[in-house]
Write an enzyme that holds these catalytic residues in place. Sequence first.
Site, PDB file in Angstrom:
ATOM      1  N   GLU A   3       5.162  11.011  21.958  1.00 52.14           N
ATOM      2  CA  GLU A   3       5.977  11.383  20.837  1.00 52.14           C
ATOM      3  C   GLU A   3       5.531  12.682  20.011  1.00 52.14           C
ATOM      4  O   GLU A   3       4.240  12.718  19.905  1.00 52.14           O
ATOM      5  CB  GLU A   3       6.141  10.295  19.694  1.00 52.14           C
ATOM      6  CG  GLU A   3       6.987  10.889  18.290  1.00 52.14           C
ATOM      7  CD  GLU A   3       6.978   9.825  17.392  1.00 52.14           C
ATOM      8  OE1 GLU A   3       8.222   9.733  16.767  1.00 52.14           O
ATOM      9  OE2 GLU A   3       6.096   9.081  17.294  1.00 52.14           O
ATOM     10  N   LYS A  43       0.806  -1.161   0.078  1.00 56.47           N
ATOM     11  CA  LYS A  43       0.112  -0.060  -0.008  1.00 56.47           C
ATOM     12  C   LYS A  43       0.848   1.268  -0.065  1.00 56.47           C
ATOM     13  O   LYS A  43       1.620   1.399   1.062  1.00 56.47           O
ATOM     14  CB  LYS A  43      -0.897  -0.088   1.153  1.00 56.47           C
ATOM     15  CG  LYS A  43      -1.776   1.247   1.637  1.00 56.47           C
ATOM     16  CD  LYS A  43      -2.535   1.695   0.491  1.00 56.47           C
ATOM     17  CE  LYS A  43      -3.589   2.747   0.982  1.00 56.47           C
ATOM     18  NZ  LYS A  43      -2.811   3.848   1.188  1.00 56.47           N
ATOM     19  N   GLY A  74       4.640   3.537  10.854  1.00 55.97           N
ATOM     20  CA  GLY A  74       3.836   4.921  10.798  1.00 55.97           C
ATOM     21  C   GLY A  74       3.338   5.295  12.317  1.00 55.97           C
ATOM     22  O   GLY A  74       3.888   4.941  13.428  1.00 55.97           O
ATOM     23  N   SER A  75       2.185   6.011  12.175  1.00 55.00           N
ATOM     24  CA  SER A  75       1.782   6.749  13.405  1.00 55.00           C
ATOM     25  C   SER A  75       1.235   5.657  14.353  1.00 55.00           C
ATOM     26  O   SER A  75       0.509   4.599  14.068  1.00 55.00           O
ATOM     27  CB  SER A  75       0.507   7.778  13.242  1.00 55.00           C
ATOM     28  OG  SER A  75      -0.500   7.114  12.706  1.00 55.00           O
ATOM     29  N   GLU A 100       5.799  -0.782  13.455  1.00 52.80           N
ATOM     30  CA  GLU A 100       6.657   0.078  14.138  1.00 52.80           C
ATOM     31  C   GLU A 100       6.156   1.469  14.171  1.00 52.80           C
ATOM     32  O   GLU A 100       5.810   2.352  13.222  1.00 52.80           O
ATOM     33  CB  GLU A 100       7.972   0.063  13.278  1.00 52.80           C
ATOM     34  CG  GLU A 100       9.226   0.842  14.043  1.00 52.80           C
ATOM     35  CD  GLU A 100       9.445   2.182  13.811  1.00 52.80           C
ATOM     36  OE1 GLU A 100       8.864   2.855  14.389  1.00 52.80           O
ATOM     37  OE2 GLU A 100       9.888   2.493  12.804  1.00 52.80           O
ATOM     38  N   GLY A 121      -2.973   5.262  13.666  1.00 47.37           N
ATOM     39  CA  GLY A 121      -3.144   4.362  12.265  1.00 47.37           C
ATOM     40  C   GLY A 121      -2.718   2.973  12.571  1.00 47.37           C
ATOM     41  O   GLY A 121      -3.422   1.976  12.165  1.00 47.37           O
ATOM     42  N   GLY A 122      -1.499   2.814  13.099  1.00 47.85           N
ATOM     43  CA  GLY A 122      -0.983   1.367  13.386  1.00 47.85           C
ATOM     44  C   GLY A 122      -1.634   0.758  14.355  1.00 47.85           C
ATOM     45  O   GLY A 122      -2.300  -0.541  14.138  1.00 47.85           O
ATOM     46  N   CYS A 127      11.719   8.104  13.405  1.00 42.45           N
ATOM     47  CA  CYS A 127      11.333   7.321  14.627  1.00 42.45           C
ATOM     48  C   CYS A 127      12.242   7.273  15.830  1.00 42.45           C
ATOM     49  O   CYS A 127      11.706   6.892  16.773  1.00 42.45           O
ATOM     50  CB  CYS A 127      10.743   6.190  14.441  1.00 42.45           C
ATOM     51  SG  CYS A 127      11.863   5.070  13.093  1.00 42.45           S
TER      52      CYS A 127
END
Length: 501
Positions: free
Chosen positions: A386, A179, A236-237, A260, A240-241, A297
């Site tokens: 974060e 994606k 990603g965030s 991650e 969303g993750g 990250c």
Amino acid sequence: MLTGQHLIAGQWLPGNGTFLSSPATGEAHAFAVGTPALVDQAVRAAEAAFPTYAATTREQRAAFLDRIADEIEARGAEITAIGTSETGLPAARLEGERGRTTGQLRLFASHIRKGDYLDRRVDAALPDRKPLPRPEIRLIQRPVGPVAVFGASNFPLAFSVAGGDTASALAAGCPVVVKGHSAHPGTGEIVAQAILAAITACGMPEGVFSLVQGGKRDVGEALVQHPLINAVGFTGSLGGGRALFDLCAQRPNPIPFFGELGSVNPMFLLPQALAARGAAIAAGWSGSLTMGAGQFCTNPGIAVVLAGADADAFADAAKAALAQVGAQVMLTDGIAEAYRAGRDRVAAATGVQGLLTSVCDLRNATPYLFEVSGDDWLANHALGEEVFGPLGLIVRARDFAQMQAIAAQLEGQLTCTLHLDAGDHAQAQALLPVLERKAGRILANGFPTGVEVCDAMVHGGPYPASTNFGATSVGTMSIRRWLRPVSYQNLPLDLLPGDLA
């Protein structure tokens, strides 16, 4: 040249509409919008390709990975040109990331040629054992099947279409459906063109790789919920993750989601190191904190120090170093907005004082530096979350016992760092048992930005740094995510997998 289309099992296909890229500079391009129907087509092609691809030899897959690297390098100038336009990253950064990407592909080629990752085990038959004989049992790691990969916004190459997730999955023998990230669709398409060229040159089944561009949340949801997808790689965030992780867990057949999700990567500055070289540590922190506009990250967002004159000097040195850093372009408008929201959240927290403030707008980011007492940090869980960008927070612990308490309250991290001199070893030894439970990588006298791609690297950690604390998304051990052990009992040799017979 860009087609603006999806690559589905060797074919460039349109969608039901288009979206425009949002480049930092230069011309916007139209790209086809992904749909659940395209996801289904790509995943079914991957499943059809799996038996053939899983049966390839390690040498055939290694040659395929090497050829992908060659094809990416052949398009290097084109990738750099569109990558700098789409992301605002400097050419040198993208060229370095391209080298890391091709290096990862070649590293996995070398890794599977050695064969150690297969963890082959053989327990010979013991027909005369009493009271019962033992059968012959052989074990080997086998690929899990089609894998879904989500491209990251902050690494358009190394964590994207042909990044570490794709490279390790292909090395394991798993077809991949990517994606693509809408922040850099042109970069993603050119890399997909390179993979298609390698598929053709190496005679691999076309369904071994597909790229679905853009699309709304329903595209990602359709991908992780597709019954033929066996595992997911995501960078990603946290929000969303976590949403995708929950969908994977709620499937009729739950699958692993290797997300991650980032961290604040705290640094602990122990007293003798702080007294002896606090200014040098502050300068190094400034460089790490602002590298790439803080869009890593592993960005070290928090520095924990013991309150006192040495902490005052460290704060002054960090402020002076950060003040020299100008505005930097962030990857997307959305990331820039989220950075400003994070800045405002920190600035408004009880007890937080601004040491360096500035003005940033549009897609730009400037550094911010804040400080807070250990008491106020411990009382506010949000200060441990974060902020994706060049924002630093100094936490002043009143004594070493409170520094230990701060370490104990941390959530899962990708990294934790100790700055120490010889006289600090006793305190470092007291912190290590805590930090080992908090992070996947512990550093001494360094800075966590810059993740070495090698056998011993762990890029992952306890939640929320990642969703699977036993996995890594960087390094050769990351191939384990796409494998599962299978035992064969008394199977004739000619029926065993080739690597086990």
